[in-house]
Design a protein around this motif. Sequence first.
Motif, PDB file in Angstrom:
ATOM      1  N   GLY A 109       1.028  -1.094   0.066  1.00  0.00           N
ATOM      2  CA  GLY A 109       0.038   0.073  -0.053  1.00  0.00           C
ATOM      3  C   GLY A 109       0.769   1.370   0.239  1.00  0.00           C
ATOM      4  N   PHE A 110       1.942   1.391   0.774  1.00  0.00           N
ATOM      5  CA  PHE A 110       2.696   2.337   0.688  1.00  0.00           C
ATOM      6  C   PHE A 110       3.455   2.794  -0.683  1.00  0.00           C
ATOM      7  CE2 PHE A 110       6.954   4.624   1.173  1.00  0.00           C
ATOM      8  CZ  PHE A 110       6.301   5.943   1.775  1.00  0.00           C
ATOM      9  N   LEU A 111       4.024   1.857  -1.294  1.00  0.00           N
ATOM     10  CA  LEU A 111       4.363   1.997  -2.689  1.00  0.00           C
ATOM     11  C   LEU A 111       3.339   2.538  -3.604  1.00  0.00           C
ATOM     12  CD1 LEU A 111       6.936   0.474  -4.831  1.00  0.00           C
ATOM     13  CD2 LEU A 111       4.486   0.641  -5.738  1.00  0.00           C
ATOM     14  N   ARG A 112       2.225   2.133  -3.609  1.00  0.00           N
ATOM     15  CA  ARG A 112       1.105   2.079  -4.339  1.00  0.00           C
ATOM     16  C   ARG A 112       0.473   4.052  -4.357  1.00  0.00           C
ATOM     17  NH1 ARG A 112      -1.828  -2.013  -6.856  1.00  0.00           N
ATOM     18  NH2 ARG A 112      -1.117  -4.012  -6.277  1.00  0.00           N
ATOM     19  N   SER A 113       0.673   4.104  -2.828  1.00  0.00           N
ATOM     20  CA  SER A 113      -0.114   5.472  -2.472  1.00  0.00           C
ATOM     21  C   SER A 113       1.025   6.557  -2.855  1.00  0.00           C
ATOM     22  CB  SER A 113      -0.376   5.562  -1.011  1.00  0.00           C
ATOM     23  OG  SER A 113       0.711   5.278  -0.077  1.00  0.00           O
ATOM     24  N   ALA A 114       2.204   6.232  -2.691  1.00  0.00           N
ATOM     25  CA  ALA A 114       3.020   7.095  -3.053  1.00  0.00           C
ATOM     26  C   ALA A 114       3.239   7.462  -4.601  1.00  0.00           C
ATOM     27  CB  ALA A 114       4.610   6.775  -2.547  1.00  0.00           C
ATOM     28  N   VAL A 115       3.010   6.339  -5.455  1.00  0.00           N
ATOM     29  CA  VAL A 115       3.154   6.541  -6.735  1.00  0.00           C
ATOM     30  C   VAL A 115       1.829   7.314  -7.155  1.00  0.00           C
ATOM     31  CG1 VAL A 115       3.281   5.522  -8.861  1.00  0.00           C
ATOM     32  CG2 VAL A 115       4.803   4.690  -7.222  1.00  0.00           C
ATOM     33  N   ARG A 116       0.657   6.887  -6.498  1.00  0.00           N
ATOM     34  CA  ARG A 116      -0.431   7.208  -7.011  1.00  0.00           C
ATOM     35  C   ARG A 116      -0.711   8.915  -6.702  1.00  0.00           C
ATOM     36  NH1 ARG A 116      -3.896   4.554  -3.647  1.00  0.00           N
ATOM     37  NH2 ARG A 116      -3.672   2.623  -5.022  1.00  0.00           N
ATOM     38  N   ALA A 176      10.958   9.556   5.777  1.00  0.00           N
ATOM     39  CA  ALA A 176      10.191  10.242   6.444  1.00  0.00           C
ATOM     40  C   ALA A 176       9.074   9.453   7.002  1.00  0.00           C
ATOM     41  CB  ALA A 176       9.710  11.534   6.014  1.00  0.00           C
ATOM     42  N   PHE A 177       8.773   8.274   6.095  1.00  0.00           N
ATOM     43  CA  PHE A 177       7.737   7.349   6.601  1.00  0.00           C
ATOM     44  C   PHE A 177       8.315   6.135   7.345  1.00  0.00           C
ATOM     45  CE2 PHE A 177       6.392  10.145   3.127  1.00  0.00           C
ATOM     46  CZ  PHE A 177       5.118  10.483   3.435  1.00  0.00           C
ATOM     47  N   GLY A 178       9.470   6.114   7.643  1.00  0.00           N
ATOM     48  CA  GLY A 178      10.125   4.975   8.416  1.00  0.00           C
ATOM     49  C   GLY A 178      10.729   4.030   7.524  1.00  0.00           C
ATOM     50  N   PRO A 179      11.725   3.197   8.326  1.00  0.00           N
ATOM     51  CA  PRO A 179      12.507   2.511   7.694  1.00  0.00           C
ATOM     52  C   PRO A 179      11.958   1.036   6.931  1.00  0.00           C
ATOM     53  CG  PRO A 179      12.885   2.307  10.100  1.00  0.00           C
ATOM     54  CD  PRO A 179      11.944   3.247   9.756  1.00  0.00           C
ATOM     55  N   THR A 180      10.669   0.805   7.247  1.00  0.00           N
ATOM     56  CA  THR A 180       9.921  -0.430   6.677  1.00  0.00           C
ATOM     57  C   THR A 180       9.264   0.172   5.376  1.00  0.00           C
ATOM     58  OG1 THR A 180       9.351  -1.263   8.854  1.00  0.00           O
ATOM     59  CG2 THR A 180       8.227  -1.975   6.909  1.00  0.00           C
ATOM     60  N   ASN A 181       8.814   1.401   5.291  1.00  0.00           N
ATOM     61  CA  ASN A 181       8.332   1.816   4.172  1.00  0.00           C
ATOM     62  C   ASN A 181       9.319   2.343   3.115  1.00  0.00           C
ATOM     63  OD1 ASN A 181       5.491   1.654   4.891  1.00  0.00           O
ATOM     64  ND2 ASN A 181       5.457   3.349   5.917  1.00  0.00           N
ATOM     65  N   ALA A 182      10.482   2.955   3.413  1.00  0.00           N
ATOM     66  CA  ALA A 182      11.290   3.339   2.867  1.00  0.00           C
ATOM     67  C   ALA A 182      12.172   2.092   2.068  1.00  0.00           C
ATOM     68  CB  ALA A 182      12.406   4.342   3.386  1.00  0.00           C
ATOM     69  N   GLY A 183      12.428   0.956   2.904  1.00  0.00           N
ATOM     70  CA  GLY A 183      12.989  -0.198   2.481  1.00  0.00           C
ATOM     71  C   GLY A 183      12.243  -0.743   1.221  1.00  0.00           C
TER      72      GLY A 183
END
Length: 155
Positions: free
Chosen positions: A85-92, A134-141
């Motif tokens: 969901g994080f990748l999807r929302s960032a790109v969206r 800024a969204f944490g290491p898991t999301n940045a990973g």
Amino acid sequence: MNLPAGLHHEATPRLPLAALGVLVLVTLIGVAAVRLTGMGGSADLPAPALQARSLHFDDLPGGGIAVRDADTGQLIDTVAPGTNGFLRSAVRGLVRDRKRQQIGPQPPFRLVARNDGRLTLEDPSTGRRIDLEAFGPTNAGVFVRLLPAPPRTTP
């Protein structure tokens, strides 16, 4: 003007109002001077890039996303439908800005790892940048794995 008995007409204190007006005027002039000259402002210059990759995110039938290297066309990753969901929302969010500015999917996005530890997903066509760390290491990973492998050095 005749006032009923017991009511007194008090004059508005002019000196405090004048001082307040001068203070507001000086503040506005100061802010305008800083904005126009750039003096006193902090420049948010990005740190030099350690790694970067230009990417295309292509929708797949069924809701998946193909992540491709924009320079080579090589498939880097496939995001399964309903996952990440994080990748999807960032790109969206970046795509939404492109649509507002009537920019198509042709220009690639740019993923940049900087020497200060920041990881950014940028859209050079709109100028928008998302600081992923800024969204944490898991999301940045999620995005770190899309960067090219670091060059191997032989001893």
